[in-house]
Design an enzyme around this catalytic site. Sequence first.
Site, short mmCIF file in Angstrom:
data_model
loop_
_atom_site.label_atom_id
_atom_site.label_comp_id
_atom_site.label_asym_id
_atom_site.label_seq_id
_atom_site.Cartn_x
_atom_site.Cartn_y
_atom_site.Cartn_z
N TYR A 79 0.87 -1.14 0.17
CA TYR A 79 -0.10 0.05 -0.13
C TYR A 79 0.89 1.09 0.10
O TYR A 79 1.88 1.38 0.73
CB TYR A 79 -1.03 -0.09 1.23
CG TYR A 79 -1.96 1.26 1.34
CD1 TYR A 79 -2.84 1.36 0.49
CD2 TYR A 79 -1.53 1.98 2.25
CE1 TYR A 79 -3.81 2.50 0.58
CE2 TYR A 79 -2.58 3.35 2.60
CZ TYR A 79 -3.82 3.59 1.69
OH TYR A 79 -4.73 4.50 1.61
N ASP A 122 9.34 2.65 -0.09
CA ASP A 122 8.19 3.30 0.57
C ASP A 122 8.53 2.91 2.14
O ASP A 122 8.19 1.76 2.63
CB ASP A 122 7.05 3.06 0.00
CG ASP A 122 5.75 3.52 0.90
OD1 ASP A 122 6.01 4.22 1.89
OD2 ASP A 122 4.54 3.46 0.70
N LYS A 126 4.12 8.87 9.08
CA LYS A 126 3.94 8.29 10.23
C LYS A 126 4.97 8.75 11.18
O LYS A 126 4.68 9.90 11.92
CB LYS A 126 3.96 6.79 10.14
CG LYS A 126 2.75 6.32 9.24
CD LYS A 126 2.27 4.92 9.23
CE LYS A 126 1.00 4.97 8.37
NZ LYS A 126 0.93 4.12 7.23
C1 PLP Z 1 0.52 4.53 5.83
C2 PLP Z 1 1.18 4.11 4.54
C3 PLP Z 1 0.90 5.00 3.46
C4 PLP Z 1 -0.10 6.05 3.54
O1 PLP Z 1 0.27 7.07 4.30
P1 PLP Z 1 -1.00 8.03 4.87
O2 PLP Z 1 -0.32 9.14 5.51
O3 PLP Z 1 -1.95 7.26 5.44
O4 PLP Z 1 -1.49 8.83 3.44
C5 PLP Z 1 1.79 4.78 2.29
N1 PLP Z 1 2.66 3.79 2.50
C6 PLP Z 1 2.71 3.12 3.37
C7 PLP Z 1 3.89 1.91 3.38
C8 PLP Z 1 2.03 3.22 4.49
O5 PLP Z 1 2.10 2.25 5.59
#
Ligand code: PLP
Length: 438
Positions: free
Chosen positions: A147, A242, A274
């Site tokens: 994701y 990511d 995060k």
């Molecule tokens: C949470 C997450 C996202 C998205 O971040 P948001 O702040 O919710 O838009 C993208 N990549 C990874 C790996 C994530 O865990």
Amino acid sequence: MMPFVTTRSRALQQRAETLLPGGVDSPVRAFRAVGGHPPFVESAEGAYLRDADGNHYVDLFGSWGPMLLGHAFPPVVEAIREAAGRSPSFGASTASEYELAALVRQCFPSIEKLRFVSSGTEACMSAIRLARGFTNRPFVIKFEGCYHGHADALLVKAGSGVATFGIPGSAGVPAETAMHTLALPYNDLEAVQQAFDAHPELIACVILEPVVGNAGTIAPAPGYLAGLRALTQEHGALLIFDEVMTGFRLALGGAQERFKAELGTLPDLTTLGKIVGGGLPVGVFGGRADVMDCLAPLGPVYQAGTLSGNPLAMAAGIAMLQKLIEHREEIYPKLERTTAAIADGVARLAAEQGIGLTTNRVGSMFTWFFTPNPVTDFASASASDTARFARFHRGMMERGVWLPPSQYEAAFVSTAHGEDEVEKVLAAAKEALRDAVR
Ligand SMILES: *Cc1c(COP(=O)(O)O)cnc(C)c1O
């Protein structure tokens, strides 16, 4: 066991549903995948959440990742308070942006230059645009179950809520928009090689979660990350890690530090989110200076944000990263120990009860998959018994432990978790496992 009362949360949820679709601002919060009613949180401190009915829970989802130092961590709260007094936003540059950028750079040597945004979604969306602009190529390779936020081009065979609700790709994304996204199985280098062969000089980048969290926790197979690094270099594509979830969690420098020895050359671009905002909305994309300098105002790739580099968010991030840098020697080994005690402890209880459970853990993120078979990609994660997971989740909630409400999400531990919390989780799990397979 105390009776588990959720009367006030139920009333709040019903009221919320009249104005907010599903009563929530982010789908998985609605508990649809596990049944029952989502508790409404009133406050949190350290390792504990307190809901509207006065129930306390050991928190094992940590606001989906940011709360690495526990809730209401005093230096972060104080920094936010202090910054708020100077006004929450200016729409002009502040010194704090450079200060946080320098701390990020210190932790991630691959990030020569960076830009702040307000979410992980924006960070990944912008990194992809930049990679396409830099290479002048259209295709993006991503992996099933990973994701990268909810930008159109990345909502293809995605993890997290998309996987939880079995949505193959979101409605509202025209086929033409996703046409240049190639979704391949994770941990399969052969598939990547074939994609490069099928689209010579058309692939801009490969983006991945170097350790997957959004299909539940899945580790990269030995040689996988190095293989992706070699293939992208060979074909002139950028490699994007990511690390929105793994950054500052798996090590101070994220997965790229943890797997540095095997990886060799670092990724070209990295996205963060995060933890870097200490609980406030912050995202980062950064990496090679020659690539980053393609961004406006220096270059032709446009990207902007009214609240980007927001002073409250910068202050929270600075307080968070300073603590992590200063105390890294204690923090990361402690996280490792506590998480192992929780993850392995429950694995042992499941084995004693003859329950087929696969425990995947990397550092302070882990998942208990209700399947006896190894989980190495999205297909093997999907073999989990989600009905069992739902009963287990419910049983844990009733006994005061809040797990992420989906089989396809990683659980997180913070530095505020210690022996007491390990004991509480194991005691709850011993009974909840029994409920789960009943
Ligand atoms: C949470 C997450 C996202 C998205 O971040 P948001 O702040 O919710 O838009 C993208 N990549 C990874 C790996 C994530 O865990």
